[in-house]
Write an enzyme that holds these catalytic residues in place. Structure first.
Site, PDB file in Angstrom:
ATOM      1  N   HIS A 155      19.061  -1.128  25.315  1.00 18.52           N
ATOM      2  CA  HIS A 155      17.747  -1.540  24.939  1.00 18.52           C
ATOM      3  C   HIS A 155      16.798  -1.844  25.955  1.00 18.52           C
ATOM      4  CE1 HIS A 155      19.201  -5.591  25.256  1.00 18.52           C
ATOM      5  NE2 HIS A 155      17.936  -5.881  25.226  1.00 18.52           N
TER       6      HIS A 155
HETATM    7  C1  UD1 Z   1      12.962  -8.513  23.871  1.00 20.56           C
HETATM    8  C2  UD1 Z   1      13.054  -9.128  25.371  1.00 20.56           C
HETATM    9  C3  UD1 Z   1      14.284  -8.853  26.087  1.00 20.56           C
HETATM   10  C4  UD1 Z   1      15.916  -8.800  25.020  1.00 20.56           C
HETATM   11  C5  UD1 Z   1      15.249  -8.326  23.789  1.00 20.56           C
HETATM   12  C6  UD1 Z   1      16.673  -8.836  22.875  1.00 20.56           C
HETATM   13  C7  UD1 Z   1      10.941  -9.434  26.434  1.00 20.56           C
HETATM   14  C8  UD1 Z   1      10.090  -9.081  27.322  1.00 20.56           C
HETATM   15  N1  UD1 Z   1      12.138  -8.852  26.284  1.00 20.56           N
HETATM   16  O1  UD1 Z   1      12.819  -7.028  24.208  1.00 20.56           O
HETATM   17  O2  UD1 Z   1      14.531  -9.379  27.092  1.00 20.56           O
HETATM   18  O3  UD1 Z   1      16.649  -8.343  25.855  1.00 20.56           O
HETATM   19  O4  UD1 Z   1      14.261  -8.753  23.104  1.00 20.56           O
HETATM   20  O5  UD1 Z   1      16.849  -8.021  21.970  1.00 20.56           O
HETATM   21  O6  UD1 Z   1      10.570 -10.518  25.712  1.00 20.56           O
HETATM   22  N2  UD1 Z   1      10.791  -4.385  17.079  1.00 20.56           N
HETATM   23  C9  UD1 Z   1      11.117  -4.221  15.748  1.00 20.56           C
HETATM   24  N3  UD1 Z   1      11.578  -5.342  15.128  1.00 20.56           N
HETATM   25  C10 UD1 Z   1      11.379  -6.470  15.513  1.00 20.56           C
HETATM   26  C11 UD1 Z   1      11.055  -6.854  16.759  1.00 20.56           C
HETATM   27  C12 UD1 Z   1      10.629  -5.781  17.459  1.00 20.56           C
HETATM   28  O7  UD1 Z   1      11.420  -3.184  15.311  1.00 20.56           O
HETATM   29  O8  UD1 Z   1      11.938  -7.376  14.657  1.00 20.56           O
HETATM   30  C13 UD1 Z   1      10.481  -3.119  17.780  1.00 20.56           C
HETATM   31  C14 UD1 Z   1       9.038  -3.080  17.928  1.00 20.56           C
HETATM   32  O9  UD1 Z   1       8.557  -1.611  17.687  1.00 20.56           O
HETATM   33  C15 UD1 Z   1       8.785  -3.554  19.269  1.00 20.56           C
HETATM   34  C16 UD1 Z   1       9.930  -3.265  19.926  1.00 20.56           C
HETATM   35  O10 UD1 Z   1      10.969  -3.521  19.040  1.00 20.56           O
HETATM   36  O11 UD1 Z   1       7.389  -3.055  19.845  1.00 20.56           O
HETATM   37  C17 UD1 Z   1      10.025  -4.209  21.486  1.00 20.56           C
HETATM   38  O12 UD1 Z   1      10.189  -5.523  20.936  1.00 20.56           O
HETATM   39  P1  UD1 Z   1       9.681  -6.671  21.851  1.00 20.56           P
HETATM   40  O13 UD1 Z   1      10.233  -8.053  21.155  1.00 20.56           O
HETATM   41  O14 UD1 Z   1       8.479  -6.643  22.344  1.00 20.56           O
HETATM   42  O15 UD1 Z   1      11.013  -6.560  23.005  1.00 20.56           O
HETATM   43  P2  UD1 Z   1      12.394  -6.029  22.894  1.00 20.56           P
HETATM   44  O16 UD1 Z   1      12.660  -4.861  23.361  1.00 20.56           O
HETATM   45  O17 UD1 Z   1      12.885  -6.541  21.767  1.00 20.56           O
HETATM   46  N1  UDP Z   2      23.959  -9.180  19.289  1.00 19.58           N
HETATM   47  C1  UDP Z   2      24.146  -8.996  18.173  1.00 19.58           C
HETATM   48  N2  UDP Z   2      24.373  -7.755  17.134  1.00 19.58           N
HETATM   49  C2  UDP Z   2      23.862  -6.764  18.058  1.00 19.58           C
HETATM   50  C3  UDP Z   2      23.636  -6.740  19.351  1.00 19.58           C
HETATM   51  C4  UDP Z   2      23.574  -8.038  20.022  1.00 19.58           C
HETATM   52  O1  UDP Z   2      24.623  -9.905  17.338  1.00 19.58           O
HETATM   53  O2  UDP Z   2      23.847  -5.603  17.284  1.00 19.58           O
HETATM   54  C5  UDP Z   2      24.089 -10.417  20.006  1.00 19.58           C
HETATM   55  C6  UDP Z   2      25.052 -10.699  21.054  1.00 19.58           C
HETATM   56  O3  UDP Z   2      25.573 -11.709  20.935  1.00 19.58           O
HETATM   57  C7  UDP Z   2      24.112 -10.312  22.296  1.00 19.58           C
HETATM   58  C8  UDP Z   2      22.955 -11.403  21.793  1.00 19.58           C
HETATM   59  O4  UDP Z   2      22.742 -10.785  20.402  1.00 19.58           O
HETATM   60  O5  UDP Z   2      24.701 -11.446  23.495  1.00 19.58           O
HETATM   61  C9  UDP Z   2      21.626 -10.733  22.473  1.00 19.58           C
HETATM   62  O6  UDP Z   2      21.503  -9.509  22.819  1.00 19.58           O
HETATM   63  P1  UDP Z   2      20.599  -8.720  23.413  1.00 19.58           P
HETATM   64  O7  UDP Z   2      21.357  -7.605  24.188  1.00 19.58           O
HETATM   65  O8  UDP Z   2      19.499  -8.098  22.293  1.00 19.58           O
HETATM   66  O9  UDP Z   2      19.673  -9.531  24.438  1.00 19.58           O
HETATM   67  P2  UDP Z   2      19.817  -9.863  25.962  1.00 19.58           P
HETATM   68  O10 UDP Z   2      21.175 -10.461  26.292  1.00 19.58           O
HETATM   69  O11 UDP Z   2      20.251  -8.521  26.696  1.00 19.58           O
HETATM   70  O12 UDP Z   2      18.499 -10.350  26.449  1.00 19.58           O
END
Ligand code: UD1
Ligand code: UDP
Length: 362
Positions: free
Chosen positions: A205
């Site tokens: 991601h």
């Molecule tokens: C965020 C964090 C990243 C982390 C990840 C964990 C930042 C800069 N990035 O990235 O470090 O690894 O979370 O999972 O904070 N969206 C949904 N449903 C949701 C939330 C988001 O569909 O509940 C979609 C939306 O289209 C959104 C995109 O995901 O625009 C990105 O969400 P965002 O919270 O901006 O960043 P992540 O890529 O989730």
């Molecule tokens: N995780 C989960 N389900 C998933 C993917 C991740 O429960 O489908 C958990 C897992 O424990 C992971 C945590 O969510 O360490 C955070 O994951 P993510 O990769 O979203 O964030 P990052 O650590 O890269 O910021």
């Protein structure tokens, strides 16, 4: 002890890291407030973690949602400022490196409220990662810096932080893993997803792997190739889904694209996996403790102890298949005994330091 601790959480990794800290502070009798920013809002990225990890329901959900970095951070700042003024906590705890972490620290610092950063001092030295920007800024703002691995102490002191504010406490994400270990059932997870005895797990991601269609195509191609060696379960974060689907990942033989999984379901799959391919931060750490070979599809890691002391290896696309073969042949084992203090007691250590700090800041 007086004073109220306010936790700011907003995204999936925050929930996994905050759960043991909230539990330990509860045991210490500390008055706490849990603020969910709403950065993640889908059931599968948020609610399921509260249910499974025993986190209390948030006292407030700010419902900030998604947006560009500037828009999301601005909305977070405005909502958090109002909340912090109303709650007037003695200390704000923020976790990891997401936008909610930065906004929590910045809003608090501007109001003169001390900040504690859990998972301070990690550095990828890659400022193109939004998380690296967030980490560096949050550490500058924090009064208490809780670090998960020894090299983080050096990073912080080199950046001018007073070593007296830095505490090596272990890793709260590993507390959560060890607390729930008995619930991780690989056989049940395999059956639920119709996987063979030997399978791999993939999560991708990071913007560098999924935002640009070219990068997503390259990732989809190499994963399709990997699936010739090993059936893959691929729970996809919404961020990568569209690009990876467009790049043809979904129909590929041996590739099982899934919705994001709940914590217990996900860790059950990881525990039983022959190998994991990921760009996640947390997954690099969890595989190290579970002894599962992890191939991290990135050029850098902010978690080098998972390479030096664990089962993690950084790989480029061209290296993935040979690295996967080695892992499947049992040649990718842990290099050390695991990082120091990743023993399930980080939450308790943090709670001890926080309550002592509160006692001295009446
Ligand atoms: C965020 C964090 C990243 C982390 C990840 C964990 C930042 C800069 N990035 O990235 O470090 O690894 O979370 O999972 O904070 N969206 C949904 N449903 C949701 C939330 C988001 O569909 O509940 C979609 C939306 O289209 C959104 C995109 O995901 O625009 C990105 O969400 P965002 O919270 O901006 O960043 P992540 O890529 O989730
Ligand atoms: N995780 C989960 N389900 C998933 C993917 C991740 O429960 O489908 C958990 C897992 O424990 C992971 C945590 O969510 O360490 C955070 O994951 P993510 O990769 O979203 O964030 P990052 O650590 O890269 O910021």
């Amino acid at each position: 002890m007086t004073g109220r601790v306010l936790h700011v959480v907003g995204a999936r990794p925050n929930f996994v890291k905050a759960a043991p800290v909230v539990a330990a502070l509860r045991s210490a009798g500390c008055e706490q407030v849990l603020v969910h920013t709403g950065q993640h809002y889908d059931e599968r990225l948020s609610d399921v973690f509260f249910r499974q990890l025993g986190l209390p329901a948030p006292d407030t959900d700010l419902g900030v949602g998604s947006g560009s970095h500037a828009r999301q951070t601005a909305e977070l700042l405005m909502a958090l400022e109002t909340e912090l003024i109303a709650r007037a906590p003695a200390l704000v705890l923020v976790y990891g490196d997401v936008n909610s972490t930065l906004a929590g620290a910045l809003a608090a610092a501007k109001l003169g409220i001390p900040v504690a950063h859990v998972e301070a001092g990690l550095r990828s030295f890659d400022m193109t990662m939004p998380e690296e920007v967030n980490r560096r800024l949050v550490d500058q703002l924090a009064e208490l810096l809780f670090v998960t691995s020894p090299e983080a102490i050096g990073h912080l002191t080199r950046e001018g932080m007073d070593v007296g504010r830095v505490h090596l406490v272990g890793n709260p994400m590993i507390d959560t893993l060890l607390t729930h270990l008995d619930l991780f059932d690989p056989a049940a997870a395999r059956t639920a997803h119709d996987l063979p005895e030997r399978y791999g797990v993939v999560t991708l991601h990071r913007p560098s792997n999924v935002d640009d269609p070219e990068a997503a195509r390259a990732a989809a191609l190499v994963l399709t190739e990997a699936a010739r060696h090993l059936d893959l379960a691929v729970p996809l974060h919404p961020r990568g889904r569209r690009a990876l689907e467009a790049a043809g990942l979904c129909g590929a033989p041996g590739v099982n694209v899934l919705e994001p999984l709940g914590y217990v379901e996900f860790m059950s799959l990881v525990r039983g996996a022959a190998a994991v391919i990921t760009d996640s931060g947390g997954v690099q750490e969890e595989t190290t403790i579970l002894g599962v070979p992890c191939l991290t599809l990135r050029t850098t890691t902010e978690r080098p102890v998972t390479v030096t002391d664990g089962t993690n290896r950084l790989v480029q696309h061209a290296e993935l298949i040979p690295a996967l073969r080695k892992a499947l042949d049992g040649e990718q084992t842990a290099r050390g005994e695991g990082p120091p203090l990743w023993d399930g007691k980080a939450g308790a250590r943090i709670a001890r330091i926080v309550t002592r700090w509160l006692d001295h800041h009446d």
